[in-house]
Write an enzyme that holds these catalytic residues in place. Structure first.
Site, short mmCIF file in Angstrom:
data_model
loop_
_atom_site.label_atom_id
_atom_site.label_comp_id
_atom_site.label_asym_id
_atom_site.label_seq_id
_atom_site.Cartn_x
_atom_site.Cartn_y
_atom_site.Cartn_z
CG ASP A 103 86.63 88.36 53.89
OD1 ASP A 103 86.68 88.80 55.06
OD2 ASP A 103 87.07 89.00 52.93
CD GLU A 104 90.88 88.86 57.50
OE1 GLU A 104 92.05 88.43 57.52
OE2 GLU A 104 90.60 90.07 57.37
#
Length: 367
Positions: free
Chosen positions: A116-117
């Site tokens: 997610d990043e």
């Protein structure tokens, strides 16, 4: 004086444009997207009302203080209406691939940190968009259009500041830290907010009378190196808004690990085994969130006199469950018991990694 020092002092290094993209409550947001009944409700991914730990929490749950890595029973106590759902990592991985395809439309130089990043270096970008802020806006808009999920972005001239910036307008926002405001932004920052500085290091800084970025900046490089080893140099420069780490495309991680320094030295097996549990949880959460698996488990032990030993065991097939990881880590601990002296730190790591899907002058560029 090294070439990097001369570049820092003379401004010869080219200013980079770095974006840090961070999905908003990613796992929980995917679950709320796919199940309308969960929208607007406090939600925890992972664990259960009776046991386990929270892997992710929705923003509705965060209002009650629920956070990732919190024991589920504590989360339920803080938020009695909390809804627990089982994680669906294959779905999260599929969405992550969609997002990375969007990154690839703008730059070949991006470094995923998890599902997610990621960091993106857009100093030179495929679509020749001059402003990194415009690129971040375009990426966030396309993520929303294609996945139905929101992302936040931080834009700056290095990774450290871009990471800090992405937290400033969450959720669904973006923030810029320019070269002009960078050093001052760090100056007012609490040591605990520095990315990479955990509770134990924060406590050590505080014990030395160091509480903010300005406090770190007021220390000499020699002092920081003497107290924090190799990390002292890193702290010295980031307190000045300087971070020369490049964005590493296709970075191959060699190991996944977690460790903890105890508030009091321990010697009993039961106490040490209990301290291993959250470390095993942390390593396994990373394995699950990234789809990574490994074949070698290593136990790290630091004694009260700072002597360090490591013990490892490799198996023929990758560790396939948290139960197996625990069994191997506890087995390594048990094999060394009883210790001749008390222990101040334990660590667990997993190496021989592979992806589960696999077969085995500073230019003043506008930001």
């Amino acid at each position: 004086m090294s070439s990097s020092d001369r570049a820092r002092n003379s401004g010869e290094a080219r200013q980079r444009k770095i974006i840090h993209i961070d999905m908003d409550a990613f796992y929980a947001s995917v679950e709320q997207r796919d199940n309308p009944d969960l929208r607007g409700k406090p939600l925890a991914v992972g664990g259960s009302a009776e046991r386990g730990v929270v892997a992710a929490a929705s923003y509705e749950a965060r209002k009650f203080g629920v956070r990732s890595a919190m024991p589920s029973i504590t989360a339920k106590r803080q938020c009695p209406d909390l809804i627990f759902v089982k994680p669906r990592f294959e779905v999260y991985k599929a969405v992550s691939r969609q997002i990375r395809d969007i990154f690839a439309e703008h730059t070949k130089v991006f470094e995923p940190l998890s599902l997610d990043e990621a960091y993106l270096d857009v100093t030179e970008n495929i679509q020749n968009i001059p402003l990194a802020t415009e690129i971040a806006t375009a990426i966030r808009a396309k993520i929303l259009a294609e996945t139905g999920l929101t992302a936040s972005a931080g834009i700056s001239y290095n990774k450290f500041l871009a990471k800090l910036a992405s937290d400033q307008r969450k959720p669904n926002g973006q923030f810029v830290i320019t070269p002009k405001i960078g050093p001052g932004f760090v100056e007012d920052l609490s040591v605990a907010k520095f990315h990479g500085i955990g509770p134990a290091t924060t406590a050590k800084f505080n014990a030395l009378g160091i509480f903010t970025g300005l406090d770190i900046r007021n220390q000499s490089l020699e002092f920081l190196s003497a107290n924090f080893g190799k990390s002292g140099t890193y702290y010295y420069w980031i307190s000045r808004g300087v971070d020369e780490r490049p964005v590493r495309a296709n970075r191959v991680r060699k190991s996944i690990g977690a460790e903890n320094t105890f508030s009091a030295d321990l010697a009993a097996f039961d106490a040490l085994a209990a301290e291993l549990q959250p470390l095993i949880d942390k390593v396994w959460r990373h394995c699950e969130s990234t789809g990574t698996r490994g074949r070698t488990v290593t136990l790290k032990v630091k004694f009260f006199d700072f002597e360090i030993i490591t013990r490892s065991r490799s198996i023929s097939a990758p560790v396939s469950s948290r139960v197996d990881l625990e069994r191997l880590a506890i087995g390594l601990l048990l094999h060394e018991m009883p210790f001749r002296k008390s222990v101040r730190l334990l660590g667990v790591s997993l190496s021989a990694l592979h992806d589960q899907d696999q077969a085995g002058p500073q230019l003043d560029l506008p930001i």
